[in-house]
Design a protein around this motif. Structure first.
Motif, PDB file in Angstrom:
ATOM      1  N   HIS A 185      31.695  42.728  22.755  1.00 25.17           N
ATOM      2  CA  HIS A 185      32.980  43.239  22.273  1.00 25.17           C
ATOM      3  C   HIS A 185      33.146  42.929  20.779  1.00 25.17           C
ATOM      4  O   HIS A 185      34.047  42.189  20.387  1.00 25.17           O
ATOM      5  CB  HIS A 185      34.126  42.616  23.071  1.00 25.17           C
ATOM      6  CG  HIS A 185      34.065  42.908  24.539  1.00 25.17           C
ATOM      7  ND1 HIS A 185      33.516  42.030  25.435  1.00 25.17           N
ATOM      8  CD2 HIS A 185      34.474  43.994  25.251  1.00 25.17           C
ATOM      9  CE1 HIS A 185      33.597  42.545  26.656  1.00 25.17           C
ATOM     10  NE2 HIS A 185      34.172  43.734  26.563  1.00 25.17           N
ATOM     11  N   PRO A 186      32.276  43.502  19.937  1.00 26.88           N
ATOM     12  CA  PRO A 186      32.345  43.188  18.504  1.00 26.88           C
ATOM     13  C   PRO A 186      33.648  43.633  17.851  1.00 26.88           C
ATOM     14  O   PRO A 186      34.102  43.008  16.885  1.00 26.88           O
ATOM     15  CB  PRO A 186      31.140  43.933  17.922  1.00 26.88           C
ATOM     16  CG  PRO A 186      30.827  45.011  18.921  1.00 26.88           C
ATOM     17  CD  PRO A 186      31.179  44.439  20.250  1.00 26.88           C
ATOM     18  N   ARG A 187      34.283  44.693  18.359  1.00 23.61           N
ATOM     19  CA  ARG A 187      35.532  45.153  17.744  1.00 23.61           C
ATOM     20  C   ARG A 187      36.663  44.162  17.992  1.00 23.61           C
ATOM     21  O   ARG A 187      37.481  43.908  17.106  1.00 23.61           O
ATOM     22  CB  ARG A 187      35.897  46.542  18.263  1.00 23.61           C
ATOM     23  CG  ARG A 187      34.955  47.638  17.752  1.00 23.61           C
ATOM     24  CD  ARG A 187      35.428  49.010  18.136  1.00 23.61           C
ATOM     25  NE  ARG A 187      35.504  49.193  19.586  1.00 23.61           N
ATOM     26  CZ  ARG A 187      35.832  50.327  20.192  1.00 23.61           C
ATOM     27  NH1 ARG A 187      36.140  51.388  19.460  1.00 23.61           N
ATOM     28  NH2 ARG A 187      35.875  50.405  21.503  1.00 23.61           N
ATOM     29  N   VAL A 188      36.701  43.586  19.191  1.00 29.12           N
ATOM     30  CA  VAL A 188      37.715  42.568  19.480  1.00 29.12           C
ATOM     31  C   VAL A 188      37.436  41.309  18.659  1.00 29.12           C
ATOM     32  O   VAL A 188      38.352  40.652  18.168  1.00 29.12           O
ATOM     33  CB  VAL A 188      37.765  42.258  20.982  1.00 29.12           C
ATOM     34  CG1 VAL A 188      38.668  41.059  21.271  1.00 29.12           C
ATOM     35  CG2 VAL A 188      38.254  43.480  21.757  1.00 29.12           C
ATOM     36  N   SER A 189      36.163  40.993  18.479  1.00 29.56           N
ATOM     37  CA  SER A 189      35.792  39.839  17.663  1.00 29.56           C
ATOM     38  C   SER A 189      36.238  40.040  16.217  1.00 29.56           C
ATOM     39  O   SER A 189      36.794  39.122  15.587  1.00 29.56           O
ATOM     40  CB  SER A 189      34.276  39.618  17.714  1.00 29.56           C
ATOM     41  OG  SER A 189      33.901  38.516  16.929  1.00 29.56           O
ATOM     42  N   LYS A 190      36.017  41.236  15.679  1.00 23.54           N
ATOM     43  CA  LYS A 190      36.437  41.530  14.306  1.00 23.54           C
ATOM     44  C   LYS A 190      37.953  41.450  14.185  1.00 23.54           C
ATOM     45  O   LYS A 190      38.484  40.923  13.196  1.00 23.54           O
ATOM     46  CB  LYS A 190      35.934  42.913  13.904  1.00 23.54           C
ATOM     47  CG  LYS A 190      36.295  43.304  12.477  1.00 23.54           C
ATOM     48  CD  LYS A 190      35.737  44.680  12.131  1.00 23.54           C
ATOM     49  CE  LYS A 190      36.136  45.070  10.703  1.00 23.54           C
ATOM     50  NZ  LYS A 190      35.616  46.421  10.344  1.00 23.54           N
ATOM     51  N   LEU A 191      38.670  41.958  15.170  1.00 23.18           N
ATOM     52  CA  LEU A 191      40.125  41.935  15.177  1.00 23.18           C
ATOM     53  C   LEU A 191      40.652  40.498  15.185  1.00 23.18           C
ATOM     54  O   LEU A 191      41.623  40.174  14.499  1.00 23.18           O
ATOM     55  CB  LEU A 191      40.634  42.674  16.425  1.00 23.18           C
ATOM     56  CG  LEU A 191      42.137  42.885  16.584  1.00 23.18           C
ATOM     57  CD1 LEU A 191      42.624  43.951  15.609  1.00 23.18           C
ATOM     58  CD2 LEU A 191      42.452  43.275  18.027  1.00 23.18           C
ATOM     59  N   THR A 192      39.976  39.626  15.921  1.00 23.99           N
ATOM     60  CA  THR A 192      40.436  38.257  16.116  1.00 23.99           C
ATOM     61  C   THR A 192      40.271  37.404  14.875  1.00 23.99           C
ATOM     62  O   THR A 192      41.120  36.567  14.558  1.00 23.99           O
ATOM     63  CB  THR A 192      39.679  37.612  17.295  1.00 23.99           C
ATOM     64  OG1 THR A 192      39.874  38.410  18.465  1.00 23.99           O
ATOM     65  CG2 THR A 192      40.130  36.192  17.546  1.00 23.99           C
ATOM     66  N   GLY A 193      39.169  37.592  14.157  1.00 18.69           N
ATOM     67  CA  GLY A 193      38.902  36.743  13.003  1.00 18.69           C
ATOM     68  C   GLY A 193      38.536  35.333  13.443  1.00 18.69           C
ATOM     69  O   GLY A 193      38.060  35.110  14.556  1.00 18.69           O
ATOM     70  N   ASN A 194      38.771  34.373  12.563  1.00 24.56           N
ATOM     71  CA  ASN A 194      38.446  32.972  12.860  1.00 24.56           C
ATOM     72  C   ASN A 194      39.680  32.261  13.395  1.00 24.56           C
ATOM     73  O   ASN A 194      40.475  31.707  12.636  1.00 24.56           O
ATOM     74  CB  ASN A 194      37.947  32.254  11.602  1.00 24.56           C
ATOM     75  CG  ASN A 194      36.612  32.798  11.149  1.00 24.56           C
ATOM     76  OD1 ASN A 194      36.553  33.670  10.296  1.00 24.56           O
ATOM     77  ND2 ASN A 194      35.543  32.307  11.729  1.00 24.56           N
ATOM     78  N   GLY A 195      39.841  32.295  14.697  1.00 25.41           N
ATOM     79  CA  GLY A 195      40.975  31.598  15.281  1.00 25.41           C
ATOM     80  C   GLY A 195      41.733  32.466  16.243  1.00 25.41           C
ATOM     81  O   GLY A 195      41.196  32.901  17.267  1.00 25.41           O
ATOM     82  N   LYS A 196      42.999  32.768  15.923  1.00 21.60           N
ATOM     83  CA  LYS A 196      43.885  33.464  16.849  1.00 21.60           C
ATOM     84  C   LYS A 196      44.469  34.705  16.186  1.00 21.60           C
ATOM     85  O   LYS A 196      44.841  34.685  15.018  1.00 21.60           O
ATOM     86  CB  LYS A 196      45.024  32.532  17.287  1.00 21.60           C
ATOM     87  CG  LYS A 196      45.993  33.158  18.282  1.00 21.60           C
ATOM     88  CD  LYS A 196      47.089  32.165  18.665  1.00 21.60           C
ATOM     89  CE  LYS A 196      48.016  31.897  17.497  1.00 21.60           C
ATOM     90  NZ  LYS A 196      49.093  30.954  17.828  1.00 21.60           N
ATOM     91  N   MET A 197      44.566  35.772  16.968  1.00 19.96           N
ATOM     92  CA  MET A 197      45.213  37.000  16.531  1.00 19.96           C
ATOM     93  C   MET A 197      46.443  37.235  17.399  1.00 19.96           C
ATOM     94  O   MET A 197      46.386  37.108  18.621  1.00 19.96           O
ATOM     95  CB  MET A 197      44.254  38.180  16.671  1.00 19.96           C
ATOM     96  CG  MET A 197      44.831  39.532  16.258  1.00 19.96           C
ATOM     97  SD  MET A 197      45.983  40.337  17.428  1.00 19.96           S
ATOM     98  CE  MET A 197      44.914  40.697  18.823  1.00 19.96           C
ATOM     99  N   LEU A 198      47.550  37.576  16.761  1.00 14.16           N
ATOM    100  CA  LEU A 198      48.782  37.915  17.470  1.00 14.16           C
ATOM    101  C   LEU A 198      49.266  39.263  16.957  1.00 14.16           C
ATOM    102  O   LEU A 198      49.427  39.446  15.749  1.00 14.16           O
ATOM    103  CB  LEU A 198      49.841  36.836  17.225  1.00 14.16           C
ATOM    104  CG  LEU A 198      51.232  37.017  17.842  1.00 14.16           C
ATOM    105  CD1 LEU A 198      51.145  37.110  19.364  1.00 14.16           C
ATOM    106  CD2 LEU A 198      52.144  35.866  17.430  1.00 14.16           C
ATOM    107  N   ALA A 199      49.465  40.207  17.865  1.00 15.45           N
ATOM    108  CA  ALA A 199      50.033  41.511  17.522  1.00 15.45           C
ATOM    109  C   ALA A 199      51.352  41.634  18.270  1.00 15.45           C
ATOM    110  O   ALA A 199      51.395  41.457  19.489  1.00 15.45           O
ATOM    111  CB  ALA A 199      49.088  42.645  17.907  1.00 15.45           C
ATOM    112  N   VAL A 200      52.414  41.930  17.537  1.00 17.62           N
ATOM    113  CA  VAL A 200      53.756  41.875  18.115  1.00 17.62           C
ATOM    114  C   VAL A 200      54.453  43.208  17.931  1.00 17.62           C
ATOM    115  O   VAL A 200      54.445  43.796  16.844  1.00 17.62           O
ATOM    116  CB  VAL A 200      54.581  40.746  17.461  1.00 17.62           C
ATOM    117  CG1 VAL A 200      55.977  40.689  18.048  1.00 17.62           C
ATOM    118  CG2 VAL A 200      53.881  39.408  17.642  1.00 17.62           C
ATOM    119  N   GLY A 201      55.084  43.665  19.007  1.00 21.07           N
ATOM    120  CA  GLY A 201      55.888  44.881  18.979  1.00 21.07           C
ATOM    121  C   GLY A 201      57.177  44.644  19.727  1.00 21.07           C
ATOM    122  O   GLY A 201      57.593  43.500  19.944  1.00 21.07           O
ATOM    123  N   ASP A 202      57.810  45.686  20.181  1.00 20.51           N
ATOM    124  CA  ASP A 202      59.100  45.626  20.854  1.00 20.51           C
ATOM    125  C   ASP A 202      58.960  44.932  22.212  1.00 20.51           C
ATOM    126  O   ASP A 202      58.551  45.547  23.192  1.00 20.51           O
ATOM    127  CB  ASP A 202      59.624  47.058  21.010  1.00 20.51           C
ATOM    128  CG  ASP A 202      60.943  47.130  21.761  1.00 20.51           C
ATOM    129  OD1 ASP A 202      61.504  46.069  22.087  1.00 20.51           O
ATOM    130  OD2 ASP A 202      61.409  48.251  22.024  1.00 20.51           O
TER     131      ASP A 202
END
Length: 370
Positions: A185-202
């Protein structure tokens, strides 16, 4: 006279840390764990260890070297996206002094530090009664006597009702847990970066967090009625995924990859004890960790508080006046947990709101300039 034979109910990090510290002070704790072995259940994702609590406990336990060898200071980064996939915040600072470690790895370090035979596996408890000079703890076909019993058995503690009428309450949010192999899952890895990714919506959020050994743990968070959460928990993974597709329809494609490609692990409704939970001291009986102060993970304090509790409880149980010391321990941890629980509740409300992304961005920026 200080307590001698101590039953620790629950073999999570807090209970194991307490056992380690007591053994270093010449005591004979016994950890009673319902699982049949250490790998029976998934242990959760990565933990950030705070210097004044979690790291301090590892130091006190003589395990700092083992911890630092396994910790990942390079994975302390934070990324924030909005639902359109716009990157609003990106920071990776390995010197923040909150190194990450997988929960399973931390647990294994603690298990390896104990005298063989300390943990009794497969001990599901169905009774704790007062015995001569202590307590009788038992299950199907077994029972043992102890001077004291510590409930380190988590959210749905068997020990807590002996001290308190409080029960965990649903927080209105459910997390759907997913797993990713970085190589697949290289795309999820790229999205995550080094540590934690948070995407927030409604009132919705997607979270990914880098773990060790080439893994990423992900979560889709949704405001959901408790009855609906229980219903979704009965569905197959593919049915849950289809429901999440509907919930996150319209989000950026690279964010929706999180729900489309992850291996489904489970449904995690979030529960918390009432803020300020405390209990009347009883000789030979007490709590630590989530059994004492369950809160949502949106303060990042859970395991750190459990480890800090263990340090203070070990000192109390080995003092010359252990009852008075344990009573003081209980006041201390309840006061400390109240502050953390307020933060966790506020964090949850901020993320899962109509304007969640603005709140999170403000929090991240404030932390950088603190």
């Amino acid at each position: 006279m200080a307590t001698q034979r101590i039953a620790i109910i629950g073999g999570g990090p807090g209970g194991l840390m307490l056992a380690r510290l007591l053994q270093r002070q010449g005591k004979c704790p016994v950890v009673l764990e319902r699982d049949r072995h250490a790998e029976e259940r998934p242990q959760g994702g990565s933990l950030d260890m705070h210097s004044e609590t979690g790291q301090y406990a590892m130091e006190r336990a003589g395990l700092r070297e083992a911890f630092m060898a396994a910790a990942r200071p390079e994975d302390q980064g934070d990324r924030l996206y909005n639902a359109e996939g716009e990157l609003l915040f990106d920071r990776n600072e390995p010197t923040d002094d909150r190194p990450e470690i997988d929960r399973s790895v931390l647990r294994q370090i603690l298990l390896n530090s104990l005298t063989p035979g300390t943990v009794l596996w497969g001990r599901r408890i169905n009774r704790i009664t007062h015995g001569k000079g202590g307590f009788v703890v038992g299950g199907d076909g077994w029972s043992e006597q102890f001077d004291a019993v510590v409930g380190a058995d988590g959210a749905w503690s068997y020990v807590r009702p002996l001290l308190s009428d409080a029960v965990p309450l649903y927080e209105g949010v459910t997390l759907f847990e997913l797993g990713f192999d970085v190589s697949r899952h290289p795309r999820v890895s790229k999205l995550t970066g080094n540590g934690k990714m948070l995407a927030v919506g409604d009132n919705r959020a997607l979270i990914t967090q880098r773990n060790g050994d080439g893994h990423i743990r992900g979560y889709a968070g949704v405001r959901l009625a408790e009855s609906s959460a229980k219903e979704w928990a009965s569905w197959s993974g593919e049915n849950v995924r289809q429901a999440l597709r509907d919930v996150f329809a319209g989000w950026a494609p690279e964010l929706r990859d999180v729900i489309e490609t992850g291996d489904f692990i489970g449904v995690r409704p979030l529960y918390a004890l009432p803020i300020g939970h405390s209990w009347k001291n009883q000789t030979g009986l007490t709590l630590l960790g989530d059994a004492a102060h369950l809160m949502s993970p949106f303060s990042g304090e859970g395991v750190n508080l459990a480890l800090a509790d263990a340090v203070e409880l070990a000192d109390a149980l080995t003092s010359t006046d252990d009852r008075s010391s344990v009573s003081q321990y209980e006041r201390t941890i309840c006061a400390r947990a109240t502050v953390a629980a307020e933060g966790a509740a506020q964090g949850l409300r901020s993320v899962f709101s109509f304007t969640g992304v603005e709140h999170v961005l403000e929090h991240y920026r404030a932390r950088v300039h603190a």
